[in-house]
Design an enzyme around this catalytic site. Structure first.
Site, PDB file in Angstrom:
ATOM      1  N   LYS A 237       4.775   7.508   9.014  1.00  0.00           N
ATOM      2  CA  LYS A 237       4.217   8.561   8.146  1.00  0.00           C
ATOM      3  C   LYS A 237       2.780   8.242   7.774  1.00  0.00           C
ATOM      4  O   LYS A 237       1.976   9.154   7.585  1.00  0.00           O
ATOM      5  CB  LYS A 237       5.115   8.758   6.916  1.00  0.00           C
ATOM      6  N   ASP A 286       4.027  -4.628  -3.993  1.00  0.00           N
ATOM      7  CA  ASP A 286       5.033  -3.728  -4.541  1.00  0.00           C
ATOM      8  C   ASP A 286       4.334  -2.523  -5.162  1.00  0.00           C
ATOM      9  O   ASP A 286       3.537  -2.680  -6.089  1.00  0.00           O
ATOM     10  CB  ASP A 286       5.833  -4.503  -5.600  1.00  0.00           C
ATOM     11  N   CYS A 399      16.213   9.297   4.622  1.00  0.00           N
ATOM     12  CA  CYS A 399      17.008   9.634   5.805  1.00  0.00           C
ATOM     13  C   CYS A 399      18.469   9.427   5.437  1.00  0.00           C
ATOM     14  O   CYS A 399      19.229   8.798   6.158  1.00  0.00           O
ATOM     15  CB  CYS A 399      16.588   8.828   7.032  1.00  0.00           C
TER      16      CYS A 399
HETATM   17  C1  LIG Z   1      12.258   3.781   4.753  1.00  0.00           C
HETATM   18  S1  LIG Z   1      11.090   2.554   5.031  1.00  0.00           S
HETATM   19  C2  LIG Z   1       9.610   3.461   5.175  1.00  0.00           C
HETATM   20  C3  LIG Z   1       9.404   4.070   6.535  1.00  0.00           C
HETATM   21  C4  LIG Z   1       8.009   4.612   6.698  1.00  0.00           C
HETATM   22  N1  LIG Z   1       7.675   5.598   5.703  1.00  0.00           N
HETATM   23  C5  LIG Z   1       7.829   5.229   8.058  1.00  0.00           C
HETATM   24  O1  LIG Z   1       7.951   6.423   8.190  1.00  0.00           O
HETATM   25  O2  LIG Z   1       7.542   4.482   9.005  1.00  0.00           O
HETATM   26  C6  LIG Z   1      10.905   1.852   3.465  1.00  0.00           C
HETATM   27  C7  LIG Z   1       9.890   0.725   3.415  1.00  0.00           C
HETATM   28  O3  LIG Z   1       9.512   0.547   2.067  1.00  0.00           O
HETATM   29  C8  LIG Z   1       9.354  -0.821   1.809  1.00  0.00           C
HETATM   30  N2  LIG Z   1       9.499  -0.943   0.352  1.00  0.00           N
HETATM   31  C9  LIG Z   1      10.641  -0.909  -0.361  1.00  0.00           C
HETATM   32  N3  LIG Z   1      10.353  -1.025  -1.663  1.00  0.00           N
HETATM   33  C10 LIG Z   1       9.016  -1.096  -1.783  1.00  0.00           C
HETATM   34  C11 LIG Z   1       8.126  -1.195  -2.893  1.00  0.00           C
HETATM   35  N4  LIG Z   1       8.587  -1.266  -4.134  1.00  0.00           N
HETATM   36  N5  LIG Z   1       6.795  -1.233  -2.655  1.00  0.00           N
HETATM   37  C12 LIG Z   1       6.334  -1.170  -1.388  1.00  0.00           C
HETATM   38  N6  LIG Z   1       7.128  -1.091  -0.297  1.00  0.00           N
HETATM   39  C13 LIG Z   1       8.456  -1.049  -0.499  1.00  0.00           C
HETATM   40  C14 LIG Z   1      10.445  -1.467   2.619  1.00  0.00           C
HETATM   41  O4  LIG Z   1      10.129  -2.814   2.881  1.00  0.00           O
HETATM   42  C15 LIG Z   1      10.418  -0.613   3.875  1.00  0.00           C
HETATM   43  O5  LIG Z   1       9.532  -1.149   4.823  1.00  0.00           O
END
Ligand SMILES: C[S@@+](CC[C@H](N)C(=O)[O-])C[C@H]1O[C@@H](n2cnc3c(N)ncnc32)[C@H](O)[C@@H]1O
Length: 693
Positions: A237, A286, A399
């Site tokens: 994305k 984060d 998803c």
């Molecule tokens: C569903 S994936 C995202 C997929 C991405 N949007 C894509 O389309 O390629 C969620 C991601 O968010 C990261 N994540 C989870 N909590 C987070 C946070 N509090 N801050 C930043 N990244 C975070 C996870 O490590 C993971 O890589």
């Protein structure tokens, strides 16, 4: 339990995908999960032909102990797998071997009838992916006109029907479907020769599922927008957003990724797309800690558009190889036909009504608890995005097909103080680019709020070509933004700064933060409570060395005064005990002695409940000036409704211990249950996190 019994139970339980999650999250399973998953997938893939064998051989009538799913998995191994039935399964194996001649003959007949002269030919056909391949054109390296009108994809003829690209008998490998909802998005038949296409190698096209392209498209940023992709890796994305901004943009995308290793993948994706100039990656960061109101972060202060695609259960991901189990007796199992003549069976999409009945998705208890925990986090991340001073548009996507992670998260986010104070609403359907899209949110999961349900968008993997997905767009008007230009109180700012400095010196706690949630910490069933309109007590979670007696806090009017600075909200007259406000009829007059005894008993009960919170060791840190800083835990607090005191204190205690064990004390700012969940007696979304403004 044997591999066969376990796999037969799994395939019968899981409907419409989610097989992987079911196998890997079920702790009662004894078989190797990878072996179990492979057997389930392969069995379901071949269930149509196996069903014919079952029906023609009458095996279920002869072997009364065999159930339909059990017969399927056994027959898969007996007739299709090259290793045959596993030797250890005596009685099960015998039930098949006794009928071996008849079963083999029926299988050969069914195979030849389908035009496969050998078993190898049958297997080769079944390996084809099931959905169309979605290709997004990357505007940073190519454009639609070049690819579609100037001949690069000239061997493909455009068609209007997506269904023609599903791998059925009439599948058209040389056709292309131009998506009407997402710009620059094309679909091809799975057999179209694109995997090694030179455009893929140069980054001019990206393979990205249709639903996954919707969040960036609906975020709809202007060319020079400042955007945040809050949870960015692997970067699909992020790079889509960059493509929407285009090569001449003066905008910027801040791509947060908490997981350090995944941030590397993100970097690779961004580089492959040629988006380095537009994207600033914030690795191992984060998003929940981002603080645009800090002077050092004034670039974040310019952010107007935020894309949230947080971690979710992934229940909408129908693996390309996964099929749906059709119980014997359903029309599909007998090879009947739809009105359009197509065979209705394991590869047939469920009807929209069937799909949208999210409650029919069956999940195990462990998975359900995980979903509740994920929902906690999802609400928090939306809430945090809504605090960005200049944000006017946020997309939230998962998803997942579970309402718990979708409509209910949207409803909870809309009900947070930050959303209400800042005027966030979901974008009305008529304003949305996808207003014609038929699949919307589930009304009853939006508490009957039609406007919200209508503003949500769902994807059905079978009908819409890929994965089950959910998107909602939050907006707020310019007037609202102007009304509240500044973010939290200055106290928050200072606390945030101190926290960030500590975080910079803290070691390796980040990666564990989310993934480390332990199922045992999660509620299994709601605890009973009486309704209270507001929390009636606050309790400090006090460190052992500091306080001999735990110090209850009296409620204070503003949340911002609680939990952000150590000791704030303490009542110096604590020894008198906090006043408890109770509804209902007037209590009977009690003698002084009775009152004192009751008070003493209540106090002892409270202490017994709070005492476990004091079990963790005190950690002293040095602040930026070198002075000893009070540990965050001193400022932590739990907002506790009296009836739920026991449950909340246990939960708070486990949070304290978990965070202490990963050396990450910064998160523990408050423990709270959203008021609307109290009303529903739903304790699933007990939250921890920074205090709200
Ligand atoms: C569903 S994936 C995202 C997929 C991405 N949007 C894509 O389309 O390629 C969620 C991601 O968010 C990261 N994540 C989870 N909590 C987070 C946070 N509090 N801050 C930043 N990244 C975070 C996870 O490590 C993971 O890589």
């Amino acid at each position: 339990m044997s591999l066969y019994l376990e796999s037969s139970k799994i395939i019968a339980r899981v409907n419409y995908g989610g097989l992987r999650a079911a196998v890997y999250s079920d702790r009662s399973i004894k078989s190797k999960p990878e072996q179990l998953y492979a057997l389930c997938v392969e069995t379901l893939k071949h269930q149509e032909i196996l069903n014919e064998v079952i029906e023609k051989s009458q095996i279920l009538k002869v072997e009364k102990k065999l159930t339909h799913p059990l017969a399927l998995v056994l027959l898969h191994d007996f007739l299709i797998s090259k290793n045959g039935i596993a030797a250890s399964d005596g009685p099960l194996k015998s039930s098949i071997l006794r009928n071996r001649a008849r079963l083999s003959a029926e299988f050969t007949r069914a195979r030849l009838k389908r035009g496969f002269s050998t078993k190898a030919a049958l297997l080769a056909k079944s390996q084809l992916p099931r959905f169309p391949r979605w290709v997004r054109i990357n505007n940073l390296k190519a454009n639609y006109d070049l690819l579609m009108n100037k001949g690069v994809f000239s061997e493909f003829t455009p068609i209007n029907e997506l269904s023609k690209l599903y791998p059925k008998r009439d599948c058209l490998p040389n056709k292309v479907y131009v998506d009407p909802y997402v710009d620059d998005l094309l679909a091809f038949a799975p057999s179209a020769p694109l995997l090694k296409h030179p455009l893929k190698k140069t980054g001019a096209i990206a393979f990205q599922d249709r639903a996954s392209c919707v969040p960036a498209q609906l975020l709809d940023p202007p060319r020079d927008a400042y955007i945040i992709d809050a949870t960015a890796a692997p970067g699909n994305k992020t790079t889509h957003l960059a493509s929407l901004l285009g090569p001449d943009s003066k905008g910027k995308i801040f791509a947060f990724e908490r997981d350090y290793r995944r941030a590397f993948t993100l970097k690779e994706t961004v580089e492959a797309a040629g988006a380095e100039n537009l994207v600033e990656i914030r690795p191992a960061t984060d998003f929940l800690r981002s603080a645009p109101w800090n002077p050092s972060e004034n670039e974040l202060n310019r952010v107007t558009h935020i894309l949230l695609d947080p971690s979710c259960s992934g229940s909408g991901i129908v693996e390309r190889e996964e099929y749906r189990y059709v119980p014997v007796g359903e029309p599909g199992a007998k090879g009947t036909r739809n009105s359009d003549g197509a065979s209705k069976g394991a590869n047939t999409p469920p009807s929209a009504a069937e799909y949208e009945d999210a409650k029919s998705w069956r999940t195990g208890a462990a998975e359900r608890d995980r979903i509740f925990a994920l929902a906690d986090f999802q609400v928090r991340i939306i809430e945090h995005a809504m605090r960005f001073p200049n944000a006017t548009r946020i997309t939230y996507s998962t998803c997942s097909i579970h309402a718990q992670e979708n409509e209910r998260v949207v409803m909870a986010a809309l009900n947070t103080p930050v959303a209400r104070n800042r005027g966030w609403v979901t974008e009305p359907r008529h304003l949305n680019r996808m207003k014609d899209w038929p699949r919307r949110g589930i009304l009853e999961e939006c508490n009957g709020n039609e406007q919200v349900a209508d503003s949500c968008i769902r994807f059905n993997p079978w009908v819409d070509g890929g994965i089950g997905f959910f998107v909602a767009v939050f907006i707020r008007s310019e007037q609202e933004r102007a009304r509240l230009p500044e973010a939290p109180a200055i106290k928050w700012d200072l606390a945030e700064k101190a926290r960030q400095e500590r975080a910079a010196t803290a070691e390796g706690s980040e990666e564990e933060e989310w993934e480390g949630i332990d199922d045992s910490d999660l509620p299994t069933e709601p605890s009973p409570r009486q309704l209270h309109p507001v929390p009636i007590r606050y309790y400090a979670i006090a460190p052992l060395e500091d306080t001999v007696e735990p110090e209850p806090l009296t409620p204070t009017p503003g949340r911002s005064e609680l939990g952000t600075s150590p000791g704030s909200g303490y009542d110096p007259n604590f020894s008198k005990g906090p006043k408890i406000r109770r509804g209902g009829s007037k209590p009977k007059k009690k003698t002084q002695r009775e009152k004192q005894r009751e008070k003493q008993q209540a106090r002892e009960k409270e202490l017994a409940l709070i005492r476990p919170m004091k079990m963790r060791e005190r950690t002293v840190r040095r602040g930026p000036s070198g002075a000893e800083e009070e540990d965050d835990i001193n400022g932590s607090w739990a907002e506790v409704f009296e009836d739920d005191l026991e449950y909340v204190s246990k939960r708070a205690n486990s949070i304290v211990k978990r965070n202490a064990s990963v050396g990450n004390l910064d998160r523990i700012k408050d423990v709270r249950i959203p008021p609307e969940d109290f009303d529903k007696r739903d304790f699933s979304r007990l939250q921890t996190g920074p205090s709200d403004d």
